[in-house]
Design a protein around this motif. Structure first.
Motif, PDB file in Angstrom:
ATOM      1  N   HIS A  74     -57.487  44.373  26.069  1.00 23.57           N
ATOM      2  CA  HIS A  74     -56.585  44.263  24.931  1.00 23.57           C
ATOM      3  C   HIS A  74     -57.385  44.017  23.651  1.00 23.57           C
ATOM      4  O   HIS A  74     -58.253  43.135  23.615  1.00 23.57           O
ATOM      5  N   PRO A  75     -57.089  44.767  22.571  1.00 29.19           N
ATOM      6  CA  PRO A  75     -57.846  44.585  21.331  1.00 29.19           C
ATOM      7  C   PRO A  75     -57.494  43.316  20.572  1.00 29.19           C
ATOM      8  O   PRO A  75     -58.247  42.884  19.704  1.00 29.19           O
ATOM      9  N   SER A  76     -56.342  42.715  20.867  1.00 28.33           N
ATOM     10  CA  SER A  76     -55.937  41.515  20.125  1.00 28.33           C
ATOM     11  C   SER A  76     -55.061  40.632  20.997  1.00 28.33           C
ATOM     12  O   SER A  76     -54.562  41.048  22.050  1.00 28.33           O
ATOM     13  N   GLY A  77     -54.866  39.407  20.514  1.00 31.14           N
ATOM     14  CA  GLY A  77     -53.980  38.490  21.214  1.00 31.14           C
ATOM     15  C   GLY A  77     -52.551  38.982  21.250  1.00 31.14           C
ATOM     16  O   GLY A  77     -51.814  38.711  22.203  1.00 31.14           O
ATOM     17  N   SER A  78     -52.123  39.721  20.215  1.00 31.43           N
ATOM     18  CA  SER A  78     -50.756  40.245  20.185  1.00 31.43           C
ATOM     19  C   SER A  78     -50.525  41.250  21.306  1.00 31.43           C
ATOM     20  O   SER A  78     -49.452  41.283  21.928  1.00 31.43           O
ATOM     21  N   ASP A  79     -51.536  42.067  21.586  1.00 27.55           N
ATOM     22  CA  ASP A  79     -51.415  43.018  22.692  1.00 27.55           C
ATOM     23  C   ASP A  79     -51.304  42.276  24.023  1.00 27.55           C
ATOM     24  O   ASP A  79     -50.534  42.677  24.906  1.00 27.55           O
ATOM     25  N   ARG A  80     -52.044  41.192  24.166  1.00 23.57           N
ATOM     26  CA  ARG A  80     -51.960  40.393  25.391  1.00 23.57           C
ATOM     27  C   ARG A  80     -50.582  39.746  25.515  1.00 23.57           C
ATOM     28  O   ARG A  80     -50.007  39.672  26.604  1.00 23.57           O
ATOM     29  N   LEU A  81     -50.035  39.284  24.386  1.00 25.13           N
ATOM     30  CA  LEU A  81     -48.687  38.707  24.410  1.00 25.13           C
ATOM     31  C   LEU A  81     -47.654  39.749  24.821  1.00 25.13           C
ATOM     32  O   LEU A  81     -46.719  39.446  25.564  1.00 25.13           O
ATOM     33  N   ALA A  82     -47.815  40.970  24.301  1.00 23.36           N
ATOM     34  CA  ALA A  82     -46.870  42.034  24.635  1.00 23.36           C
ATOM     35  C   ALA A  82     -46.855  42.280  26.137  1.00 23.36           C
ATOM     36  O   ALA A  82     -45.778  42.405  26.749  1.00 23.36           O
ATOM     37  N   GLU A  83     -48.031  42.346  26.754  1.00 26.03           N
ATOM     38  CA  GLU A  83     -48.075  42.547  28.206  1.00 26.03           C
ATOM     39  C   GLU A  83     -47.446  41.360  28.938  1.00 26.03           C
ATOM     40  O   GLU A  83     -46.725  41.532  29.923  1.00 26.03           O
TER      41      GLU A  83
ATOM     42  N   ALA B 227     -38.986  38.417  21.490  1.00 28.37           N
ATOM     43  CA  ALA B 227     -39.763  39.111  22.516  1.00 28.37           C
ATOM     44  C   ALA B 227     -39.737  40.621  22.339  1.00 28.37           C
ATOM     45  O   ALA B 227     -40.745  41.297  22.576  1.00 28.37           O
ATOM     46  N   GLY B 228     -38.605  41.166  21.904  1.00 30.57           N
ATOM     47  CA  GLY B 228     -38.532  42.605  21.682  1.00 30.57           C
ATOM     48  C   GLY B 228     -39.508  43.057  20.616  1.00 30.57           C
ATOM     49  O   GLY B 228     -40.111  44.141  20.722  1.00 30.57           O
ATOM     50  N   PHE B 229     -39.685  42.237  19.578  1.00 31.98           N
ATOM     51  CA  PHE B 229     -40.633  42.580  18.529  1.00 31.98           C
ATOM     52  C   PHE B 229     -42.069  42.492  19.036  1.00 31.98           C
ATOM     53  O   PHE B 229     -42.908  43.337  18.686  1.00 31.98           O
ATOM     54  N   VAL B 230     -42.367  41.483  19.865  1.00 28.37           N
ATOM     55  CA  VAL B 230     -43.715  41.370  20.433  1.00 28.37           C
ATOM     56  C   VAL B 230     -44.076  42.638  21.198  1.00 28.37           C
ATOM     57  O   VAL B 230     -45.176  43.180  21.063  1.00 28.37           O
ATOM     58  N   ARG B 231     -43.131  43.127  21.995  1.00 29.96           N
ATOM     59  CA  ARG B 231     -43.422  44.313  22.803  1.00 29.96           C
ATOM     60  C   ARG B 231     -43.653  45.549  21.934  1.00 29.96           C
ATOM     61  O   ARG B 231     -44.431  46.437  22.297  1.00 29.96           O
ATOM     62  N   SER B 232     -42.986  45.616  20.786  1.00 27.94           N
ATOM     63  CA  SER B 232     -43.117  46.801  19.931  1.00 27.94           C
ATOM     64  C   SER B 232     -44.279  46.701  18.946  1.00 27.94           C
ATOM     65  O   SER B 232     -44.733  47.721  18.426  1.00 27.94           O
ATOM     66  N   PHE B 233     -44.776  45.491  18.712  1.00 21.33           N
ATOM     67  CA  PHE B 233     -45.786  45.294  17.671  1.00 21.33           C
ATOM     68  C   PHE B 233     -47.049  46.136  17.876  1.00 21.33           C
ATOM     69  O   PHE B 233     -47.557  46.739  16.911  1.00 21.33           O
ATOM     70  N   PRO B 234     -47.611  46.217  19.097  1.00 19.78           N
ATOM     71  CA  PRO B 234     -48.839  47.004  19.254  1.00 19.78           C
ATOM     72  C   PRO B 234     -48.681  48.481  18.915  1.00 19.78           C
ATOM     73  O   PRO B 234     -49.684  49.163  18.634  1.00 19.78           O
ATOM     74  N   SER B 235     -47.452  48.995  18.928  1.00 20.07           N
ATOM     75  CA  SER B 235     -47.238  50.410  18.612  1.00 20.07           C
ATOM     76  C   SER B 235     -47.152  50.667  17.108  1.00 20.07           C
ATOM     77  O   SER B 235     -47.156  51.825  16.674  1.00 20.07           O
ATOM     78  N   LEU B 236     -47.075  49.603  16.303  1.00 25.01           N
ATOM     79  CA  LEU B 236     -47.062  49.782  14.852  1.00 25.01           C
ATOM     80  C   LEU B 236     -48.466  50.154  14.377  1.00 25.01           C
ATOM     81  O   LEU B 236     -49.443  49.495  14.736  1.00 25.01           O
ATOM     82  N   PRO B 237     -48.592  51.188  13.552  1.00 22.48           N
ATOM     83  CA  PRO B 237     -49.924  51.543  13.042  1.00 22.48           C
ATOM     84  C   PRO B 237     -50.519  50.392  12.224  1.00 22.48           C
ATOM     85  O   PRO B 237     -49.803  49.749  11.455  1.00 22.48           O
ATOM     86  N   PRO B 238     -51.814  50.111  12.398  1.00 23.20           N
ATOM     87  CA  PRO B 238     -52.451  49.083  11.571  1.00 23.20           C
ATOM     88  C   PRO B 238     -52.293  49.399  10.088  1.00 23.20           C
ATOM     89  O   PRO B 238     -52.289  50.560   9.679  1.00 23.20           O
TER      90      PRO B 238
END
Length: 257
Positions: free
Chosen positions: A76-85, A197-208
């Motif tokens: 995972h590139p970031s903690g947010s990606d780990r949270l999403a999983e 939680a729904g936002f956490v799951r979608s956050f990694p798909s948002l373009p930087p």
């Protein structure tokens, strides 16, 4: 904190750290650091505290001390990606409230965790929440490692920056720097976040976002894409976190004291 009843604390923890290898397992007063963090979080109003780890050694250390943990991918590139999983693994519904507590904050206050959860619960227009406290040192205001925040009249984040913001025009000296802190005092960002939680799951798909890349502040991605961040204004600074060996020794001394 009834508005936030039933929230989940997620603690992302990874072994790789350039400044302090195996940081989550660092011994503090006889316990791994991540266990201290989880126990502190357990004193909050959270219904559940879960460590999201990237290595089985962290999961095993947590299990040995009665802390719930799950294993996530290493890449995972970031903690947010780990949270999403972690949210996917736990099957959290979209509306569930999640508070992200960093795994290197063994002195995190339970009331701060509760406040961040409650702030999000009370602001349905926001997808995230976080916290700030007033800066009382000019040195801190000018330090690029200290992240500053600017809020609107309703306590929503307008921007986060490593630069000294808001810029105090009349206090700026001709040769550079400031004569004193702006008044009212600027806000220092505290690195704790509440999410739906729904936002956490979608956050990694948002373009930087360009501002995120430039400032190296991931929360700016949410603002860039039009999402709102509600901000709790804490009356005091949090306990020190652990980023370096010197930080670790400082925290060990505090526990010994």
């Amino acid at each position: 904190m009834n508005a936030a009843r039933g929230f989940t604390v997620l603690i992302p923890a990874r072994l790789a750290s350039t400044r302090l290898p195996d940081k989550p397992l660092a011994d503090i007063a006889g316990l791994p650091m991540v266990v201290h963090v989880a126990r502190r979080a357990g004193q909050s109003g959270a219904a559940r505290v879960v460590v999201a780890a990237d290595d089985a050694r962290i999961v095993d250390a947590c299990a040995a001390h009665g802390v719930e943990a799950l294993l996530t991918r290493k890449d995972h590139p970031s903690g947010s990606d780990r949270l999403a999983e972690a949210c996917v693994q736990l099957g959290l519904p979209d509306e569930a409230l999640v508070v992200n507590v960093q795994g290197d904050e063994p002195l995190i206050q339970a009331d701060l965790i509760d406040a961040v959860a409650c702030t999000l619960a009370e602001r349905p227009e926001a997808e995230m929440s976080t916290a700030v406290h007033a800066i009382d040192s000019l040195e801190e205001f000018l330090n690029p490692n200290v992240v500053k925040a600017v809020l609107d009249a309703r306590g929503m984040a307008l921007y986060f920056s490593r630069a000294p913001i808001p810029w105090w025009r009349d206090g700026h000296l001709p040769g550079g720097g400031f004569s004193a802190l702006p008044s009212p005092a600027p806000w220092r960002h505290i690195g704790i976040y509440g999410y739906r939680a729904g936002f956490v799951r979608s956050f990694p798909s948002l373009p930087p976002a360009p501002i995120e890349t430039g400032e190296a502040l991931e929360q700016l991605r949410a603002l860039w894409h039009g999402h709102r961040i509600a901000v709790h204004q804490s009356a005091h600074a949090p306990g020190p976190g652990v980023d370096t060996p010197a930080d670790l020794e400082r925290v060990r001394r505090l526990f010994e004291g």
